[in-house]
Design an enzyme around this catalytic site. Sequence first.
Site: not given
Length: 513
Positions: A187-188, A302
Site C-alpha cells: 500500500e505504501e 512515516h
Amino acid sequence: MRLTLLPPRASRRRATARTYLGALAGIAVLVAPAAASAAPADASRAPASVVALAAPDISLANQKAHMQQFQAIANANGGNRRSTTAGYTASVTYVFDKLAAAGYSVVRQNCTSGCTSGAGPNVIADWPGGDPNQVYILGAHLDSVTAGPGINDNASGSATVLEIALTLAAQKPSLLAHVRFAFWTDEEQGLNGSEFYANSLPAAERARIKGYFNFDMVGSINGGYFINRITSGLGQTLKAYYDSIGVQTEENTEGAGRSDDASFNAIGVQTSGVAAGASRVKTAAQVAKWGGTATAFDPCYHRACDTYPSNVSDTVVDRAGDAAAYALWTLATGTPPIVVWSDDLESATGWTVNPSGTDTATLGAWERGDPEQTTSSGTKQLGTTTSGVNGLVTGRLAGSGAGSYDVDGGVTSVRSPAITVPANASLSMSWYLAHGSNSSSADFFRVSVVHSGGSTVLFTQAGAASNRDAAWGTGSWSLAAYSGQSVRVLIEAADASTASLVEAGVDDVRVTA
C-alpha cells in the site's frame, strides 16, 4: 496510508468470468473452511437501526497484543515491515496462521502485476456462510514504510481487522451476508496490492461485493474521528455507532484517495472506513470537539517513532474496533430490510428525462430500454442489465460505433416518480460509468435526492484521463434525513470534457427500511 496519490495506471485486462478463487492470481496456499452454514436465498443489507444480534465489544487487550506482535516482528527484521522485506513476510505468517486456526478459508494472493518487485502477498480470508451474492469486506494494509515499524500506520488497522475476524469466528453468528477480511500488500508504494485484487475480480464478483470498509491509521495519539464517505449508507452505519457513544465524526478529507478504499471506489464498489488522522494539523475546532492539541494527528507519521505502545491511543483504537464491529454485525447479521419502493425498469413507472428543462447534452440522453453493447478499448455500454431486459441507459443504441450514441456536449438527467420515505430508509441501485482515456474529472455519474428543501448529492463518480470499462456496481445511501418526506431520485451523467466518450447505466432502484 501512502503519502501521495500516484497518477492513475493504464487499465489492465479484465479476468474472465469464473469462480472467485479460480480468478485470484498467484494463490500460494488455500486452507479449507469448516462446512458452510445454510444462507438465505435472497438476503440483503439491513439498516443500521435493525440488528438481530448485538455487536460485540472488540477486545482492546487483544488489539494491543496484535500490535505488540507486529512491533516484535519489526524489531527482529531490521526495524520495519516494508512489503518487500522479511518483516512483511513474518507479518503475513502471523495473520495467516491466526485466521487459519480460527476456521477461515485463507489464501496468500501473490501480486503478479503492478506491485513493487519482491513484494509479499495479500492475505484474503473468507468466513463460511452468508449469501455469496451479498459480500462485505473489511480490509487494512499490512505493510509499513521503510522508516519504521508502522504501528499506527498500519498495524493499528491490521490489528483491528484481525481481532474483528477472530471475534466473528469465536461467536459464530448466523449470517445473512458473506464476510471477507483482507490484508493488503504494498500500500505504501501506491495502493498496489488492493488495486491488483480489485482489478483481478471478474465483473460478476464485483457486483456481489456490497461494501468495502477500510481501516488505516485508526489509533493516532492526537487523533480525530474520521469516516470515509460519511454520507453513504456504509458511512452512516459507522456514524451510528459513534453517535450512540456521543462522539462527533467528520468526513475523512485528508485520507481521500490515499488508502486502499480508492481501489474499490475505482471499480464501482461502495466504500467507507475509519481513520484517526495523519500528518495534518488538528484545528482549534477539532481540539474543542475531541481534545488533544493543535498539532499533527500523528506526530510520528512515516517516521521511526511510529512504535508500540508510544504512538497509539488506546481510546481511539478501541472505539474504531467497536464501530467496525457494529457496522459488520448490523449489515451481515441483521434482519433483512423491507422494500418500500422498487423499480426494475421493465415497465414505464414515471421517470422523467430532463425534468428541469436544463439539460445540455446533445446526444446520449437517458432512456429506458434494452441496451445494445458498444466497445471501444473494452466495453463501454453493457448489452445486459442486472435483471430483466430493460434499464436506464445513456443512448441505448449502438449505432455505427461506440461514439454514435454516447453522452455528448454536457449533462443529461432523469428523475424518478415521487417516493414517500419511511423512517430509517436507504436508497440502493445498480449502476455503472464508463469512459475512454480522453475523459477527465469534469465528466461524472451522479445520484441526488430532490426533497422539500432542494436537492442533495448522495454520490458522484468522476471521470478520469484513463480507460474505464462498463461493469455493474451497487451503491447504497441513507435517506434517514428525509423521513416522512416525498422525494424523488435524480440521476445525472455528464460529458463535460472535450471529445470524451462517456456512457452510464442504472438498474434495480429501490428504497428499503
